[in-house]
Design a protein around this motif. Structure first.
Motif, PDB file in Angstrom:
ATOM      1  N   UNK A   1       0.798  -1.227   0.000  1.00 40.85           N
ATOM      2  CA  UNK A   1       0.000   0.000   0.000  1.00 40.85           C
ATOM      3  C   UNK A   1       0.831   1.277   0.000  1.00 40.85           C
ATOM      4  N   UNK A   2       2.093   1.204   0.468  1.00 41.77           N
ATOM      5  CA  UNK A   2       2.966   2.377   0.439  1.00 41.77           C
ATOM      6  C   UNK A   2       3.937   2.343  -0.735  1.00 41.77           C
ATOM      7  N   UNK A   3       3.743   1.409  -1.637  1.00 40.53           N
ATOM      8  CA  UNK A   3       4.590   1.345  -2.824  1.00 40.53           C
ATOM      9  C   UNK A   3       5.873   0.566  -2.644  1.00 40.53           C
ATOM     10  N   UNK A   4       6.091   0.057  -1.416  1.00 41.85           N
ATOM     11  CA  UNK A   4       7.289  -0.743  -1.198  1.00 41.85           C
ATOM     12  C   UNK A   4       6.996  -2.196  -1.559  1.00 41.85           C
TER      13      UNK A   4
ATOM     14  N   UNK B   1      -2.365  -7.245  -0.996  1.00 39.89           N
ATOM     15  CA  UNK B   1      -1.388  -6.255  -1.452  1.00 39.89           C
ATOM     16  C   UNK B   1      -1.728  -4.830  -1.034  1.00 39.89           C
ATOM     17  N   UNK B   2      -2.914  -4.646  -0.450  1.00 41.11           N
ATOM     18  CA  UNK B   2      -3.317  -3.285  -0.075  1.00 41.11           C
ATOM     19  C   UNK B   2      -4.103  -3.289   1.222  1.00 41.11           C
ATOM     20  N   UNK B   3      -3.706  -4.171   2.142  1.00 42.34           N
ATOM     21  CA  UNK B   3      -4.486  -4.369   3.356  1.00 42.34           C
ATOM     22  C   UNK B   3      -4.044  -3.527   4.543  1.00 42.34           C
ATOM     23  N   UNK B   4      -4.972  -3.333   5.460  1.00 42.82           N
ATOM     24  CA  UNK B   4      -4.677  -2.572   6.672  1.00 42.82           C
ATOM     25  C   UNK B   4      -3.507  -3.142   7.487  1.00 42.82           C
ATOM     26  N   UNK B   5      -3.401  -4.474   7.642  1.00 48.51           N
ATOM     27  CA  UNK B   5      -2.273  -4.983   8.424  1.00 48.51           C
ATOM     28  C   UNK B   5      -0.913  -4.585   7.859  1.00 48.51           C
TER      29      UNK B   5
ATOM     30  N   UNK C   1      -4.967   8.826   2.085  1.00 50.47           N
ATOM     31  CA  UNK C   1      -4.778   9.827   1.027  1.00 50.47           C
ATOM     32  C   UNK C   1      -3.567   9.487   0.154  1.00 50.47           C
ATOM     33  N   UNK C   2      -2.688   8.618   0.670  1.00 47.21           N
ATOM     34  CA  UNK C   2      -1.436   8.342  -0.041  1.00 47.21           C
ATOM     35  C   UNK C   2      -1.235   6.871  -0.411  1.00 47.21           C
ATOM     36  N   UNK C   3      -1.988   5.956   0.164  1.00 48.33           N
ATOM     37  CA  UNK C   3      -1.790   4.528  -0.108  1.00 48.33           C
ATOM     38  C   UNK C   3      -2.375   4.140  -1.462  1.00 48.33           C
ATOM     39  N   UNK C   4      -1.886   3.019  -2.010  1.00 52.58           N
ATOM     40  CA  UNK C   4      -2.217   2.636  -3.379  1.00 52.58           C
ATOM     41  C   UNK C   4      -2.663   1.179  -3.506  1.00 52.58           C
TER      42      UNK C   4
ATOM     43  N   UNK D   1       0.278   8.027 -11.608  1.00 57.15           N
ATOM     44  CA  UNK D   1      -0.509   7.016 -10.896  1.00 57.15           C
ATOM     45  C   UNK D   1      -1.245   7.711  -9.756  1.00 57.15           C
ATOM     46  N   UNK D   2      -2.554   7.859  -9.860  1.00 57.38           N
ATOM     47  CA  UNK D   2      -3.301   8.588  -8.842  1.00 57.38           C
ATOM     48  C   UNK D   2      -3.391   7.829  -7.519  1.00 57.38           C
ATOM     49  N   UNK D   3      -3.441   8.590  -6.433  1.00 49.71           N
ATOM     50  CA  UNK D   3      -3.780   8.060  -5.104  1.00 49.71           C
ATOM     51  C   UNK D   3      -4.940   8.909  -4.577  1.00 49.71           C
ATOM     52  N   UNK D   4      -5.366   8.637  -3.363  1.00 50.68           N
ATOM     53  CA  UNK D   4      -6.543   9.318  -2.836  1.00 50.68           C
ATOM     54  C   UNK D   4      -6.496  10.828  -2.925  1.00 50.68           C
TER      55      UNK D   4
END
Length: 376
Positions: free
Chosen positions: A69-72, A93-97, A106-109, A161-164
């Motif tokens: 979610x942070x692009x790493x 690949x984009x989960x809260x944990x 606003x920044x996660x993907x 690549x858009x984010x929130x």
């Protein structure tokens, strides 16, 4: 009893679907050693969905590295069933944990989710099911679409690549650049909520706070979602706000519809279709299902009701074993549920009931089976 089907939902935070099935099966075989027991683990599209489908149908768990979610870089996975249906949990690949204390929708993907979709398509998936649950994002699936080749341009013609926080910076969307293998892939999005894309009950307002958004950020993100919805209606001719569930998973529901032409389906309906429930349940004497709490919300079509509707057409009685029973559930009987039983045997609060849930489940099933044997 010659044949029983076990298809309970998990009791969130207490027992997984597979654990409940194990308890039910042990008790049934204790009383009916020759009984054919059909086990269908259920997950709602969130964490555990891939494992549930693989447990029910077999197949392969495919592991790969994707963006988190942070692009790493993060370790992720999806399931490939024997019939070449790919099953994806977007939370993989984009989960809260995965964000831990770094919550910022606003920044996660969802870019990594798109990488999973692309990999499945490249490896011969004939159709794909994606569970929309547990996300840490509010990018309306733009990241996933970008990973699959969709092009997003700002007012100066620059591709990004858009984010929130940048959804309103999109000036043009070109879906013709999507990877051809993904474009040809029939996709179903599993979604158990009907929230709209934006507004008081939309993606940001309802789910933003659990992802780290304060009231100011909620309003900020909601405005970005509204701007994107306007652009999508103008450019793609799709009114996301009118599609129930478009606000699921930070707008991923809407993104799956707009960018991937996905169909939306209640989680339990997807499970029943993919597992071939009617064939598996044919000739069954009884079906055991259940969920953590049955209440008026369950009547919208969650696991118990979804199973009961199918079973009613087949003439098979359904017993729902639940953690707790809410008010206004009489409609469940009209849908095909024969009986509802709570495992909360000593009527204690959840905090006290949780540690004894497995033993209470075992004793409750035992009591039901004793009664059934007495009257049969």
């Amino acid at each position: 009893m010659k044949k029983a089907v076990l298809i309970p939902d998990s009791f969130k935070g207490t027992m997984s679907s597979a654990e409940i099935i194990s308890i039910m099966k042990e008790r049934i075989l204790h009383y009916h050693p020759d009984c054919s027991v059909v086990s269908i683990p259920v997950a709602d599209g969130g964490e555990g969905s891939v494992d549930s489908f693989l447990a029910a149908l077999g197949g392969e768990k495919i592991r790969l590295k994707t963006k988190g979610p942070w692009g790493d870089c993060t370790e992720s996975f999806y399931g490939m069933l024997p019939d070449k249906t790919a099953v994806i949990e977007m939370a993989a690949s984009a989960g809260l944990p995965q964000v831990g204390d770094r919550k910022d929708p606003s920044k996660t993907t969802t870019y990594g989710v798109g990488e999973l979709i692309l990999d499945a398509a490249k490896h011969g998936a004939r159709k794909l099911v994606i569970g929309l649950g547990g996300s840490a994002t509010n990018d309306a699936g733009c990241g996933a679409a970008a990973a699959c080749g969709v092009s997003f341009f700002d007012k100066d013609g620059n591709k990004f690549i858009p984010v929130g926080e940048t959804l309103d910076k999109i000036s043009h969307i070109d879906i013709s650049t999507m990877d051809e293998s993904v474009k040809a892939l029939p996709i179903t999005a599993m979604c158990d909520i009907d929230n709209p894309f934006y507004g008081p009950t939309g993606a940001a307002a309802v789910f933003g706070p659990q992802k780290g958004a304060d009231p100011e950020m909620v309003a900020f993100l909601d405005s970005k979602m509204k701007a994107l919805a306007g652009l999508i209606e103008t450019e793609l001719g799709i009114s996301l706000q009118q599609i129930p569930g478009s606000g699921a998973a930070g707008g991923m529901g809407g993104g799956m519809k707009a960018f991937f032409s996905a169909s939306m389906q209640m989680g339990i309906d997807a499970v029943l279709d993919i597992t071939g429930f009617e064939s598996l349940a044919d000739g069954a004497d009884i079906i055991f299902t259940g969920e953590g709490k049955i209440d008026s919300q369950s009547l919208r079509g969650k696991v118990v009701i979804g199973v009961a509707r199918k079973a009613r057409k087949m003439g098979i009685p359904v017993i729902a074993v639940v953690g707790d029973i809410g008010d206004d559930i009489e409609g469940a009987y009209d849908e095909g549920v024969s009986g509802i039983f709570s495992i909360n045997r000593v009527a204690v609060p959840y905090k006290e009931a949780r540690p004894r849930a497995k033993s209470d489940m075992k004793l409750t099933i035992d009591n039901i089976l004793r009664f059934m044997d007495r009257i049969s």
